[in-house]
Design a protein around this motif. Sequence first.
Motif, mmCIF file in Angstrom:
data_model
loop_
_atom_site.group_PDB
_atom_site.id
_atom_site.type_symbol
_atom_site.label_atom_id
_atom_site.label_comp_id
_atom_site.label_asym_id
_atom_site.label_seq_id
_atom_site.Cartn_x
_atom_site.Cartn_y
_atom_site.Cartn_z
ATOM 1 N N GLY A 202 39.686 38.295 -10.109
ATOM 2 C CA GLY A 202 39.528 39.519 -10.977
ATOM 3 C C GLY A 202 39.782 40.761 -10.172
ATOM 4 O O GLY A 202 40.529 41.842 -10.868
ATOM 5 N N ALA A 203 39.642 40.818 -8.958
ATOM 6 C CA ALA A 203 39.710 42.051 -8.070
ATOM 7 C C ALA A 203 41.267 41.945 -7.798
ATOM 8 O O ALA A 203 41.843 43.202 -7.813
ATOM 9 C CB ALA A 203 39.186 41.850 -6.633
ATOM 10 N N LEU A 204 41.900 40.931 -7.705
ATOM 11 C CA LEU A 204 43.259 41.077 -7.353
ATOM 12 C C LEU A 204 44.263 41.483 -8.795
ATOM 13 O O LEU A 204 45.017 42.170 -8.429
ATOM 14 C CB LEU A 204 43.880 39.542 -6.778
ATOM 15 C CG LEU A 204 43.331 39.078 -5.449
ATOM 16 C CD1 LEU A 204 43.853 37.636 -5.472
ATOM 17 C CD2 LEU A 204 43.839 40.048 -4.597
ATOM 18 N N ALA A 205 43.693 41.030 -9.907
ATOM 19 C CA ALA A 205 44.363 41.306 -11.082
ATOM 20 C C ALA A 205 44.115 43.026 -11.326
ATOM 21 O O ALA A 205 45.200 43.534 -11.519
ATOM 22 C CB ALA A 205 43.645 40.627 -12.267
ATOM 23 N N ALA A 206 42.861 43.432 -10.850
ATOM 24 C CA ALA A 206 42.775 44.807 -11.003
ATOM 25 C C ALA A 206 43.651 45.660 -9.828
ATOM 26 O O ALA A 206 44.376 46.681 -10.387
ATOM 27 C CB ALA A 206 41.374 45.195 -10.708
ATOM 28 N N ALA A 207 43.776 45.140 -8.731
ATOM 29 C CA ALA A 207 44.770 45.536 -7.920
ATOM 30 C C ALA A 207 46.108 45.796 -8.403
ATOM 31 O O ALA A 207 47.142 46.534 -8.076
ATOM 32 C CB ALA A 207 44.746 44.987 -6.511
ATOM 33 N N ALA A 208 46.569 44.510 -8.907
ATOM 34 C CA ALA A 208 47.885 44.380 -9.570
ATOM 35 C C ALA A 208 48.514 45.612 -10.448
ATOM 36 O O ALA A 208 49.371 45.894 -10.656
ATOM 37 C CB ALA A 208 48.027 42.872 -10.194
ATOM 38 N N ASP A 209 47.164 45.643 -11.391
ATOM 39 C CA ASP A 209 47.507 46.609 -12.231
ATOM 40 C C ASP A 209 47.644 48.080 -11.802
ATOM 41 O O ASP A 209 48.680 48.737 -12.328
ATOM 42 C CB ASP A 209 46.159 46.712 -13.215
ATOM 43 C CG ASP A 209 46.141 45.642 -14.286
ATOM 44 O OD1 ASP A 209 47.057 44.740 -14.310
ATOM 45 O OD2 ASP A 209 44.812 45.192 -14.790
#
Length: 367
Positions: A202-209
């Motif tokens: 989830g943290a990586l997905a947020a950073a990707a956004d």
Amino acid sequence: MAAAVERAWPEADLSGCVAVPYGYGLDCRRIRVREAGHPVPDANSLAAAEEILATVTDLGPDDLVVALISGGGSATICLPAAGITLADKQVTNRLLLASGFDIRTMNAVRQKISAIKGGRLAAAAAPARVITFAISDIPGDEAEAIASGPTAPSGAEIDFDHVVEVLGPQLPEPVRELLASPARPVKADHVDPIQVIATAKGALAAAADVATEHGIKPIILGDAIEGEAREVAREMAQKALDHTGPCVLLSGGETTVTVGNDKAGRGGRNTEFLLALVVALAGRRGVWVLAADTDGEDGSNLGAAGAIAGPDTLERARQAGLDPAAALAGHDSGSLLASLGDLIVTGPTLTNVNDFRAILIMPHERG
């Protein structure tokens, strides 16, 4: 997590206790917050475990236990199994932290020598229903490994004979004997499946956004990357050199650092990863790196979450009379990066989804 439960729960019929690392406590009105040692347990870890265990003892079938579990709980609650002392567990924990073992293996050892982990906290709560909400700092989000699974019986298949051999003669004899003994079954039919509510993915997905919003292509390499920190760094350096950008390589998981018998300097797995990456990149222009532990503490002796580096890091180190190769050899990456002013100091973040790494590559700077 405890504060959130207090806000959401009706005024009546709520009590409890939580244990957190020093400096991580928040004020709660109905839930007692205890601070204790991390990453090595201390006397307050023992007292916290005893109080938490007492809190769930002698409950009935109409009672409900809400367990709030996150990484770090292996140290902040510590109740040795019969025949093992707190000092035995402290020695074992220090050996584990320097061993290079992955977090699953370390937590499997902690479970076996504990009277509260490996599902034993939940077993003590029977026949009350047990619901668990967990924040995962474990690669792959294996619920039974988070904080050594106080409410989840271990399913890990570990070669404990190999563990004993690697940890060496300093391992206390009572721990050796218990690791060699058969597994103790734990009753868990009153325990609901663990709900993992926050993860590295989830943290990586947020950073990707965030990267996408700024016109940078995100490339997620994985949320469960493991291995020796400097070896992972060399592999990621090659990946960085193979991309033209603009892009950012994102990854999570938990690397390890095998210290051996030599005395280690200051730093943690993220600063060691970052410095090894910097050395492998050899000053390549257009590449910036961030590596940090999301709980705000990368290694117990550093006082920082991790560090950042750029194309000029090697040159700045040399101008300051610092030797990156020697710092890596002595596991002293934190001291070098601190001298350069490149540490990331956040203080306690009050969460823990393991390590976060970002390698930013900008093509117009390459050459």
